[in-house]
Design a protein around this motif. Structure first.
Motif, PDB file in Angstrom:
ATOM      1  N   ALA A  49      89.448  35.415  22.648  1.00  0.00           N
ATOM      2  CA  ALA A  49      90.120  36.403  23.496  1.00  0.00           C
ATOM      3  C   ALA A  49      91.620  36.154  23.568  1.00  0.00           C
ATOM      4  O   ALA A  49      92.402  37.082  23.756  1.00  0.00           O
ATOM      5  CB  ALA A  49      89.512  36.396  24.891  1.00  0.00           C
ATOM      6  N   ASN A  50      92.016  34.873  23.406  1.00  0.00           N
ATOM      7  CA  ASN A  50      93.423  34.530  23.536  1.00  0.00           C
ATOM      8  C   ASN A  50      94.129  34.291  22.207  1.00  0.00           C
ATOM      9  O   ASN A  50      95.291  33.863  22.204  1.00  0.00           O
ATOM     10  CB  ASN A  50      93.561  33.288  24.422  1.00  0.00           C
ATOM     11  N   TYR A  96      79.312  37.238  24.844  1.00  0.00           N
ATOM     12  CA  TYR A  96      78.928  37.241  23.432  1.00  0.00           C
ATOM     13  C   TYR A  96      77.701  38.115  23.180  1.00  0.00           C
ATOM     14  O   TYR A  96      77.690  38.955  22.278  1.00  0.00           O
ATOM     15  CB  TYR A  96      78.615  35.814  22.972  1.00  0.00           C
ATOM     16  N   ILE A  97      76.673  37.892  23.966  1.00  0.00           N
ATOM     17  CA  ILE A  97      75.410  38.601  23.739  1.00  0.00           C
ATOM     18  C   ILE A  97      75.592  40.092  23.982  1.00  0.00           C
ATOM     19  O   ILE A  97      75.129  40.934  23.196  1.00  0.00           O
ATOM     20  CB  ILE A  97      74.313  38.005  24.633  1.00  0.00           C
ATOM     21  N   ARG A  98      76.289  40.438  25.057  1.00  0.00           N
ATOM     22  CA  ARG A  98      76.508  41.845  25.372  1.00  0.00           C
ATOM     23  C   ARG A  98      77.335  42.542  24.297  1.00  0.00           C
ATOM     24  O   ARG A  98      77.047  43.682  23.896  1.00  0.00           O
ATOM     25  CB  ARG A  98      77.210  41.968  26.729  1.00  0.00           C
ATOM     26  N   GLN A  99      78.377  41.871  23.815  1.00  0.00           N
ATOM     27  CA  GLN A  99      79.226  42.519  22.818  1.00  0.00           C
ATOM     28  C   GLN A  99      78.501  42.732  21.493  1.00  0.00           C
ATOM     29  O   GLN A  99      78.697  43.754  20.829  1.00  0.00           O
ATOM     30  CB  GLN A  99      80.504  41.704  22.608  1.00  0.00           C
ATOM     31  N   LEU A 100      77.657  41.795  21.107  1.00  0.00           N
ATOM     32  CA  LEU A 100      76.873  42.005  19.894  1.00  0.00           C
ATOM     33  C   LEU A 100      75.903  43.171  20.070  1.00  0.00           C
ATOM     34  O   LEU A 100      75.700  43.971  19.150  1.00  0.00           O
ATOM     35  CB  LEU A 100      76.122  40.724  19.522  1.00  0.00           C
ATOM     36  N   ILE A 158      85.155  32.930  18.072  1.00  0.00           N
ATOM     37  CA  ILE A 158      85.501  31.598  17.567  1.00  0.00           C
ATOM     38  C   ILE A 158      84.512  30.595  18.149  1.00  0.00           C
ATOM     39  O   ILE A 158      84.343  30.495  19.363  1.00  0.00           O
ATOM     40  CB  ILE A 158      86.941  31.215  17.944  1.00  0.00           C
ATOM     41  N   GLY A 159      83.854  29.847  17.278  1.00  0.00           N
ATOM     42  CA  GLY A 159      82.895  28.845  17.726  1.00  0.00           C
ATOM     43  C   GLY A 159      82.387  28.038  16.553  1.00  0.00           C
ATOM     44  O   GLY A 159      82.715  28.301  15.388  1.00  0.00           O
ATOM     45  N   GLY A 219      84.928  38.494  22.528  1.00  0.00           N
ATOM     46  CA  GLY A 219      84.314  37.464  23.343  1.00  0.00           C
ATOM     47  C   GLY A 219      84.787  37.451  24.782  1.00  0.00           C
ATOM     48  O   GLY A 219      85.574  38.296  25.210  1.00  0.00           O
ATOM     49  N   PRO A 220      84.310  36.465  25.549  1.00  0.00           N
ATOM     50  CA  PRO A 220      84.594  36.427  26.984  1.00  0.00           C
ATOM     51  C   PRO A 220      86.069  36.243  27.298  1.00  0.00           C
ATOM     52  O   PRO A 220      86.794  35.559  26.566  1.00  0.00           O
ATOM     53  CB  PRO A 220      83.790  35.210  27.464  1.00  0.00           C
ATOM     54  N   GLU A 221      86.507  36.838  28.387  1.00  0.00           N
ATOM     55  CA  GLU A 221      87.851  36.590  28.906  1.00  0.00           C
ATOM     56  C   GLU A 221      87.984  35.091  29.155  1.00  0.00           C
ATOM     57  O   GLU A 221      87.137  34.472  29.777  1.00  0.00           O
ATOM     58  CB  GLU A 221      88.053  37.348  30.214  1.00  0.00           C
TER      59      GLU A 221
END
Length: 321
Positions: A148-149, A170-174, A188-189, A141-143
């Motif tokens: 990410a943490n 999120y969208i790009r990584q999927l 995480i969400g 997920g995003p930095e």
């Protein structure tokens, strides 16, 4: 999803008359990246808060939890969204993103909803267990997001070491996962995370879970994390509940907010719990104040007033100006 005033009225949301804080400069709220729930929940809460408090609220798209704490710490934002696990890292100066600094400029306003770690992989990879993630490249997920943490620590606590943990939208990584560039994504969400839900509608994904002992081990190692379950039916073809771990999301505000303003923006959320849950596609899920205070996070005095009036027990020792 557009949450303009007209759309809120369509949902039957009564917007109160503008009152009290007309002379207050516009507030800035740190939200989250597209495809995550903060990107929707933040503006939804902000619409109610702005109407109830009579202030203007602008929004900053961020990576999420730690990024929003940093915005408040540097005095750029007054409101934000984070998780208990990341707030604990901020208070204690743990987590690599803190560089050992203990952040003190934010206060909890109210608990929002639980977030769960959702790990997915294309069914054709054959990855169906945590152990199979060892030596793989995964998206987290995003930095600045909770994943990410914390994903490295979560997996490390159960002895799993991926080859690489890559940050990104999120969208790009999927998209990259479906193209074979990543073996899995671990976000995480609030389940189902919007971006994952959309991908699952058109692709066969495996949902990777935790055993009960694994989830309990994570909870022992990481304050603010606890065992949770992704209930059956969240994703297409998911016939049984899948064990995981998660944390509670909290709205935060700058310690410098006036008591009256903190009370007003908190009350706005408490008055519209059902509508805010609907905005992110979940059922209302009240989280106890103890989920925040158990790791030592303190509440703004104005928020404590609103919470107590709504029936929440907020001990005095966890209220801090």
């Amino acid at each position: 999803m557009s949450l303009c005033r007209r759309n809120l009225l369509r949902l039957g949301l009564a917007l109160p008359a503008m009152p009290a804080f007309a002379d207050t400069p516009a507030l800035l709220m740190g939200t989250g990246a597209p495809g995550g729930d903060y990107a929707v929940y933040g503006p939804a809460w902000g619409q109610f808060a702005a109407a109830q408090a009579g202030v203007s609220i602008a929004y900053r798209v961020t990576g999420g939890s730690s990024a929003n704490i940093l915005l408040i710490e540097e005095g750029t934002a007054e409101l934000g969204l984070t998780t208990v696990a990341i707030a604990n890292q901020a208070r204690s100066g743990t987590g690599s993103w803190t560089a050992g600094v203990k952040f003190r400029a934010f206060r909890a306003l109210f608990p929002m909803f639980p977030s769960v770690l959702q790990i997915v992989s294309p069914a054709n990879t054959g990855i169906t267990s945590l152990d199979a993630l060892a030596g793989q490249a995964i998206g987290i997920g995003p930095e600045g997001s909770s994943a990410a943490n914390s994903v490295a620590q979560i997996l490390g606590s159960v002895g799993v070491q991926p080859k690489a943990m890559v940050t990104g939208g999120y969208i790009r990584q999927l998209h990259d996962m479906l193209a074979g560039q990543l073996a899995a994504c671990a976000f995480i969400g609030a389940p189902p995370l919007p971006a994952i839900a959309r991908a699952a509608m058109t692709h066969n994904l495996s949902l990777i879970g935790f055993s009960a002992p694994e989830a309990e081990q994570v909870a022992r190692v990481l304050p603010g994390m606890s065992p949770m379950v992704l209930k059956a039916g969240l994703f297409p073809g998911q016939r049984v509940g899948v064990g995981s771990v998660g944390t509670v999301n909290i709205a935060i505000g700058a310690a410098s907010l006036s008591k009256d303003l903190a009370q007003a923006v908190t009350q706005a959320a408490l008055d519209h719990v059902g509508q805010l849950a609907a905005a992110i596609g979940t059922a209302p899920h009240p989280c106890p104040v103890s989920s925040v205070t158990d790791v030592g996070i303190t509440f703004h005095p104005g928020a404590a007033i609103a919470l107590r009036r709504a029936g929440f027990d907020v001990p005095d020792k966890f209220v801090e100006a």
